[in-house]
Scaffold this motif. Structure first.
Motif, PDB file in Angstrom:
ATOM      1  N   MET A  85       0.842  -1.192   0.000  1.00 60.44           N
ATOM      2  CA  MET A  85       0.000   0.000   0.000  1.00 60.44           C
ATOM      3  C   MET A  85       0.880   1.245   0.000  1.00 60.44           C
ATOM      4  N   THR A  86       0.390   2.298  -0.611  1.00 59.33           N
ATOM      5  CA  THR A  86       1.110   3.570  -0.648  1.00 59.33           C
ATOM      6  C   THR A  86       0.306   4.645   0.078  1.00 59.33           C
ATOM      7  N   GLY A  87       1.010   5.677   0.523  1.00 60.10           N
ATOM      8  CA  GLY A  87       0.385   6.786   1.210  1.00 60.10           C
ATOM      9  C   GLY A  87       1.308   7.978   1.262  1.00 60.10           C
ATOM     10  N   ARG A  88       0.801   9.084   1.672  1.00 59.21           N
ATOM     11  CA  ARG A  88       1.662  10.263   1.768  1.00 59.21           C
ATOM     12  C   ARG A  88       2.739  10.066   2.815  1.00 59.21           C
ATOM     13  N   THR A  89       2.400   9.282   3.865  1.00 58.74           N
ATOM     14  CA  THR A  89       3.365   8.949   4.915  1.00 58.74           C
ATOM     15  C   THR A  89       3.331   7.441   5.135  1.00 58.74           C
ATOM     16  N   VAL A  90       4.307   6.944   5.864  1.00 56.33           N
ATOM     17  CA  VAL A  90       4.341   5.516   6.193  1.00 56.33           C
ATOM     18  C   VAL A  90       3.145   5.148   7.056  1.00 56.33           C
ATOM     19  N   ASP A  91       2.839   5.999   8.015  1.00 55.24           N
ATOM     20  CA  ASP A  91       1.718   5.725   8.901  1.00 55.24           C
ATOM     21  C   ASP A  91       0.401   5.636   8.122  1.00 55.24           C
ATOM     22  N   GLU A  92       0.234   6.524   7.160  1.00 57.47           N
ATOM     23  CA  GLU A  92      -0.989   6.489   6.353  1.00 57.47           C
ATOM     24  C   GLU A  92      -1.056   5.226   5.512  1.00 57.47           C
ATOM     25  N   ALA A  93       0.064   4.805   4.945  1.00 55.84           N
ATOM     26  CA  ALA A  93       0.103   3.602   4.121  1.00 55.84           C
ATOM     27  C   ALA A  93      -0.218   2.362   4.952  1.00 55.84           C
ATOM     28  N   VAL A  94       0.314   2.297   6.175  1.00 58.36           N
ATOM     29  CA  VAL A  94       0.040   1.144   7.043  1.00 58.36           C
ATOM     30  C   VAL A  94      -1.433   1.105   7.449  1.00 58.36           C
ATOM     31  N   THR A  95      -1.973   2.256   7.751  1.00 56.08           N
ATOM     32  CA  THR A  95      -3.389   2.318   8.147  1.00 56.08           C
ATOM     33  C   THR A  95      -4.294   1.840   7.016  1.00 56.08           C
ATOM     34  N   LEU A  96      -4.001   2.286   5.818  1.00 52.58           N
ATOM     35  CA  LEU A  96      -4.807   1.862   4.672  1.00 52.58           C
ATOM     36  C   LEU A  96      -4.673   0.357   4.414  1.00 52.58           C
ATOM     37  N   GLU A  99      -6.215  -5.561  12.843  1.00 51.07           N
ATOM     38  CA  GLU A  99      -5.652  -4.508  13.673  1.00 51.07           C
ATOM     39  C   GLU A  99      -4.163  -4.342  13.359  1.00 51.07           C
ATOM     40  N   ARG A 100      -3.669  -3.140  13.670  1.00 46.21           N
ATOM     41  CA  ARG A 100      -2.268  -2.835  13.362  1.00 46.21           C
ATOM     42  C   ARG A 100      -1.314  -3.676  14.188  1.00 46.21           C
ATOM     43  N   ASP A 101      -1.732  -4.065  15.384  1.00 42.52           N
ATOM     44  CA  ASP A 101      -0.854  -4.858  16.239  1.00 42.52           C
ATOM     45  C   ASP A 101      -0.731  -6.302  15.766  1.00 42.52           C
ATOM     46  N   ASP A 102      -1.591  -6.717  14.822  1.00 42.11           N
ATOM     47  CA  ASP A 102      -1.590  -8.115  14.371  1.00 42.11           C
ATOM     48  C   ASP A 102      -0.868  -8.306  13.040  1.00 42.11           C
ATOM     49  N   VAL A 103      -0.156  -7.285  12.575  1.00 39.04           N
ATOM     50  CA  VAL A 103       0.488  -7.388  11.269  1.00 39.04           C
ATOM     51  C   VAL A 103       1.982  -7.113  11.391  1.00 39.04           C
ATOM     52  N   GLU A 104       2.676  -7.564  10.359  1.00 46.35           N
ATOM     53  CA  GLU A 104       4.099  -7.259  10.217  1.00 46.35           C
ATOM     54  C   GLU A 104       4.256  -6.215   9.118  1.00 46.35           C
ATOM     55  N   ILE A 105       5.096  -5.190   9.373  1.00 44.70           N
ATOM     56  CA  ILE A 105       5.207  -4.053   8.453  1.00 44.70           C
ATOM     57  C   ILE A 105       6.625  -4.002   7.869  1.00 44.70           C
ATOM     58  N   GLU A 106       6.689  -3.898   6.583  1.00 39.12           N
ATOM     59  CA  GLU A 106       7.969  -3.735   5.884  1.00 39.12           C
ATOM     60  C   GLU A 106       7.876  -2.474   5.023  1.00 39.12           C
ATOM     61  N   ILE A 107       8.811  -1.528   5.278  1.00 39.14           N
ATOM     62  CA  ILE A 107       8.815  -0.270   4.526  1.00 39.14           C
ATOM     63  C   ILE A 107       9.600  -0.467   3.247  1.00 39.14           C
ATOM     64  N   ILE A 108       8.952  -0.253   2.142  1.00 43.22           N
ATOM     65  CA  ILE A 108       9.610  -0.409   0.840  1.00 43.22           C
ATOM     66  C   ILE A 108      10.217   0.920   0.390  1.00 43.22           C
ATOM     67  N   ASP A 109       9.442   1.979   0.437  1.00 44.02           N
ATOM     68  CA  ASP A 109       9.929   3.297   0.037  1.00 44.02           C
ATOM     69  C   ASP A 109       9.460   4.333   1.054  1.00 44.02           C
ATOM     70  N   LEU A 110      10.371   5.225   1.367  1.00 47.40           N
ATOM     71  CA  LEU A 110       9.997   6.358   2.198  1.00 47.40           C
ATOM     72  C   LEU A 110       9.489   7.484   1.304  1.00 47.40           C
ATOM     73  N   PRO A 111       8.678   8.322   1.852  1.00 50.74           N
ATOM     74  CA  PRO A 111       8.181   9.441   1.035  1.00 50.74           C
ATOM     75  C   PRO A 111       9.318  10.409   0.710  1.00 50.74           C
ATOM     76  N   LYS A 112       9.277  10.941  -0.495  1.00 52.14           N
ATOM     77  CA  LYS A 112      10.309  11.896  -0.926  1.00 52.14           C
ATOM     78  C   LYS A 112       9.619  13.094  -1.567  1.00 52.14           C
ATOM     79  N   LYS A 113      10.231  14.225  -1.324  1.00 58.02           N
ATOM     80  CA  LYS A 113       9.719  15.464  -1.913  1.00 58.02           C
ATOM     81  C   LYS A 113      10.643  15.914  -3.039  1.00 58.02           C
ATOM     82  N   THR A 163       1.986  -7.669   6.259  1.00 60.20           N
ATOM     83  CA  THR A 163       1.741  -9.120   6.274  1.00 60.20           C
ATOM     84  C   THR A 163       0.933  -9.480   7.511  1.00 60.20           C
ATOM     85  N   HIS A 164      -0.107 -10.246   7.262  1.00 57.72           N
ATOM     86  CA  HIS A 164      -0.957 -10.700   8.381  1.00 57.72           C
ATOM     87  C   HIS A 164      -0.942 -12.221   8.414  1.00 57.72           C
TER      88      HIS A 164
END
Length: 294
Positions: A10-21, A29-43, A58-59
């Motif tokens: 998933m993509t988002g303006r921020t990492v937190d937004e992408a994880v939430t989506l 729930e967010r506590d039941d998943v594993e999160i891997e950051i592929i790309d950080l947001p860049k301006k 990953t759930h």
């Protein structure tokens, strides 16, 4: 315990937004998943060509947990929010036991609603990879009660089939209930069972291994009946008088040899009193004057 692994990017303006989506999309729930950051947001320069954040979520959950989550969601839509689900999990199956108030609505007529919800929960539990995982849904010990009822019914009908030689077709049942019937019939010597029809109207037929031949009507084998009454026609005989063109039976002469009444010639009897008075008496009084001498 079989695990189901679901992943989503998933993509988002921020990492937190992408994880939430991503969590909303998986329904976890967010506590039941594993999160891997592929790309950080860049301006980009001057705010142009901004690159969004990209994450991989990953759930991992047991198949029984997926079924529990689904059933809980359905019950919530039905207004049953205070229902406890007790899970009895085995290697390739799990039984979800519902406890609470108002569960009669879940069971339905002859367990039809419970069976439907169990079927859907099984589909949800087997969406991932791996071997088939069986889900059984129970409420108020309904499954055990229903099983005993079906066993007693099968034994009774099987014994009747052996005695009478007649087959009996039961009402449509799901595969689980049909297996109970087949298993019970095997306990009766001389009885057998089979399934006919297509789902969802597949039925069980209980019959005898040595069915009796059908009964025949003995009257059919006697041949044509004869007239027991001779020329006069017996009671119920077939040799009846023929009908004429007018659709009426012809008249016969009387037994004394005289012709029918309509063909007779009537001869007046002079000794009989005439019914009508003579012409000379017409207009005369009925009685004359009677005088008595002194």
């Amino acid at each position: 315990m079989q695990k189901v692994v679901r992943e989503i990017e998933m993509t988002g303006r921020t990492v937190d937004e992408a994880v939430t989506l991503a969590c909303e999309s998986l329904g976890v729930e967010r506590d039941d998943v594993e999160i891997e950051i592929i790309d950080l947001p860049k301006k980009g320069f001057f705010g142009l060509k901004n690159t969004p954040a990209k994450v991989k979520v990953t759930h991992k959950a047991s198949k029984s947990q997926l079924a529990v989550d689904y059933v809980t969601e359905v019950l919530g839509h039905m207004g049953l929010t205070n229902v406890k689900i007790d899970v009895k999990e085995e290697e390739e199956s799990a039984t979800l036991v519902l406890e609470g108030e108002g569960l009669g609505l879940i069971i339905g007529r002859r367990g039809e609603t419970l069976d439907a919800l169990q079927y859907l929960a099984g589909l949800v539990a087997n969406r991932g990879e791996g071997s088939y995982f069986r889900i059984t849904l129970d409420s108020g010990n309904y499954r055990e009660k229903r099983e005993k009822t079906l066993e007693q019914l099968a034994l009774k009908i099987a014994n009747t089939a052996v005695k009478t030689g007649r087959s009996t077709t039961l009402e449509p049942m799901n595969p689980y209930e049909r297996r109970i019937i087949h298993s019970a019939v095997q306990q009766v010597e001389g009885a057998t069972s089979s399934s006919i029809g297509e789902e969802p109207n597949r039925r069980v037929v209980i019959s005898s291994k040595n069915p009796r031949p059908p009964r025949y009507n003995n009257n059919r084998d006697r041949g044509p009946r004869t007239d027991r009454g001779g020329d006069r026609g017996g009671r119920g005989g077939y040799n009846k008088r023929p009908y004429n063109k007018e659709g009426r039976p012809p008249r016969r002469d009387n037994r004394d040899g005289r012709p029918p009444r309509e063909n007779r010639t009537v001869t007046p009897d002079p000794n009989k009193v005439r019914a009508n008075p003579p012409k000379e008496a017409e207009g005369a009084p009925l009685f004359g004057k009677i005088t008595l001498d002194d």
